[in-house]
Design a protein around this motif. Sequence first.
Motif, short mmCIF file in Angstrom:
data_model
loop_
_atom_site.label_atom_id
_atom_site.label_comp_id
_atom_site.label_asym_id
_atom_site.label_seq_id
_atom_site.Cartn_x
_atom_site.Cartn_y
_atom_site.Cartn_z
N LYS A 102 20.62 35.46 -6.56
CA LYS A 102 20.04 36.30 -5.51
C LYS A 102 19.65 35.41 -4.35
CE LYS A 102 18.30 40.22 -8.17
NZ LYS A 102 17.15 41.09 -8.43
N LYS A 103 20.05 35.81 -3.14
CA LYS A 103 19.69 35.05 -1.94
C LYS A 103 19.02 35.99 -0.95
CE LYS A 103 23.43 31.65 -2.40
NZ LYS A 103 24.67 31.09 -1.81
N ILE A 104 17.95 35.47 -0.33
CA ILE A 104 17.25 36.26 0.67
C ILE A 104 16.96 35.38 1.89
CG2 ILE A 104 16.15 37.76 -1.05
CD1 ILE A 104 13.58 36.13 -0.68
N PRO A 105 16.88 35.97 3.08
CA PRO A 105 16.52 35.17 4.26
C PRO A 105 15.02 34.87 4.25
CG PRO A 105 16.83 37.48 4.85
CD PRO A 105 17.19 37.36 3.41
N PHE A 106 14.64 33.69 4.70
CA PHE A 106 13.22 33.38 4.83
C PHE A 106 12.98 32.63 6.14
CE2 PHE A 106 14.49 29.23 3.45
CZ PHE A 106 13.48 28.35 3.83
N GLU A 107 11.78 32.80 6.66
CA GLU A 107 11.44 32.21 7.95
C GLU A 107 10.73 30.88 7.74
OE1 GLU A 107 8.40 33.33 11.54
OE2 GLU A 107 9.79 34.92 10.90
N TYR A 108 11.10 29.88 8.55
CA TYR A 108 10.43 28.58 8.49
C TYR A 108 10.28 28.03 9.91
CZ TYR A 108 15.02 26.39 9.22
OH TYR A 108 16.22 26.00 9.75
N ASP A 109 9.35 27.15 10.08
CA ASP A 109 9.04 26.56 11.39
C ASP A 109 8.76 27.63 12.44
OD1 ASP A 109 9.34 24.05 10.36
OD2 ASP A 109 11.39 23.76 11.10
N GLY A 110 8.29 28.78 11.98
CA GLY A 110 7.86 29.81 12.91
C GLY A 110 8.93 30.72 13.46
N CYS A 111 10.18 30.24 13.57
CA CYS A 111 11.20 31.09 14.20
C CYS A 111 12.58 30.98 13.58
CB CYS A 111 11.29 30.76 15.69
SG CYS A 111 11.76 29.05 16.03
N ASN A 112 12.81 30.02 12.74
CA ASN A 112 14.14 29.83 12.15
C ASN A 112 14.30 30.62 10.85
OD1 ASN A 112 15.12 27.98 14.12
ND2 ASN A 112 13.87 26.37 13.17
N ILE A 113 15.50 31.09 10.61
CA ILE A 113 15.79 31.84 9.40
C ILE A 113 16.70 31.00 8.49
CG2 ILE A 113 16.82 33.92 8.40
CD1 ILE A 113 14.29 34.44 9.99
N GLY A 114 16.20 30.72 7.30
CA GLY A 114 16.97 29.98 6.33
C GLY A 114 17.34 30.83 5.13
N ILE A 115 17.71 30.18 4.05
CA ILE A 115 18.22 30.86 2.85
C ILE A 115 17.40 30.43 1.64
CG2 ILE A 115 20.22 31.17 1.33
CD1 ILE A 115 21.77 30.09 4.01
N LEU A 116 16.84 31.39 0.94
CA LEU A 116 16.14 31.14 -0.31
C LEU A 116 17.00 31.72 -1.43
CD1 LEU A 116 13.72 30.34 -2.10
CD2 LEU A 116 12.72 32.57 -1.55
N GLY A 117 17.31 30.89 -2.41
CA GLY A 117 18.17 31.35 -3.50
C GLY A 117 17.57 31.12 -4.87
N ILE A 118 17.84 32.05 -5.78
CA ILE A 118 17.42 31.93 -7.17
C ILE A 118 18.63 32.25 -8.04
CG2 ILE A 118 15.87 32.73 -8.98
CD1 ILE A 118 13.93 33.62 -6.81
N SER A 119 19.02 31.30 -8.88
CA SER A 119 20.19 31.49 -9.75
C SER A 119 19.77 31.44 -11.20
CB SER A 119 21.25 30.41 -9.50
OG SER A 119 21.79 30.51 -8.21
N ARG A 120 20.30 32.37 -11.98
CA ARG A 120 20.01 32.40 -13.41
C ARG A 120 21.29 32.19 -14.19
NH1 ARG A 120 15.98 36.79 -15.70
NH2 ARG A 120 14.64 35.26 -14.64
N ASP A 121 21.26 31.31 -15.15
CA ASP A 121 22.42 31.05 -16.01
C ASP A 121 22.52 32.18 -17.04
OD1 ASP A 121 24.31 30.17 -17.79
OD2 ASP A 121 23.48 28.17 -18.05
N ILE A 122 23.53 33.04 -16.88
CA ILE A 122 23.73 34.15 -17.82
C ILE A 122 25.06 33.98 -18.55
CG2 ILE A 122 22.25 35.77 -16.57
CD1 ILE A 122 24.82 37.03 -15.41
#
Length: 294
Positions: A102-122
């Motif tokens: 699952k990947k979601i956008p997240f804000e950093y440094d006040g104005c930039n949009i990065g990528i937060l990811g969580i992977s599960r080994d299934i």
Amino acid sequence: MEYVEYLKNNNVLLSSVINLIDDLIFYKDKDFKYLGCNTAFLNFINKSPEDMLGKDDFEIFDHDLATTFRHNDKLMLAKGHVRTNEEWVTYPDGRKVYLLTKKIPFEYDGCNIGILGISRDITSLEKANQQLKDQALLDELTSIKNRKAYNLKIKSLLAGFERYNIPFSIISIDIDDFKNINDNYGHDVGDKVLQRFSELIEKHIRQTDHLFRIGGEEFVILSESRTQADVVILAEKLRETVAKITLLSDINITISLGICEVIKGDDANSIAKRVDTLLYQAKSHGKNTVTYQT
């Protein structure tokens, strides 16, 4: 100062919790370079923080894997909301795993949009699911492929013939006078005959031949041989082999076979009807024989 200290302690606590999680957690900046990850991610890719922080996927993974990650990252950023995908991934140390990410956008440094990811080994779950799917395509009595598997295979072969003119043939097989075996010896013995017969045929066909139990004593081979002549030779070989072998102590059987090759305009029903007609002719001509279209 107390508030700053509180935040600092909270960050340490949060970092500790994240590093205890078995799921792979990572985050990247707007240029797809890694800003951080948890311990599980580092262990999984077998790299130190210095080897991955500030680098992008193309500097860490092989080109194909990095391309897949980049494609999914771009799709998530374009949509601007959570994106989930499942995929087989081979990591740098050679391990092949099935990940739910699952990947979601997240804000950093006040104005930039990065990528937060969580992977599960299934991987275990996917293998279990695949095993269930495979079992659903096997005949319960003989352990060879069943009618459902036949329907899938002939659909695939018909598509290959339609698009690329790749030929194939179908062999319909019926055990002669099988009802007599059930009547004289019982259905348990009849079942053993079907099992031994299936094993025998499997041993004498090629990798390009696919055996299916359609029902009762009816079997089908879908052959990817280039010519019908090759298929006729195979069918005669199978007929002779079965006639020579005693499957059980005092039970011998013979088989009748019908053969036809796919032609332009065929669908699953039309080719099945033609081969059934040919099988009927083989049965009518004294059994223990092969009939094919000329």
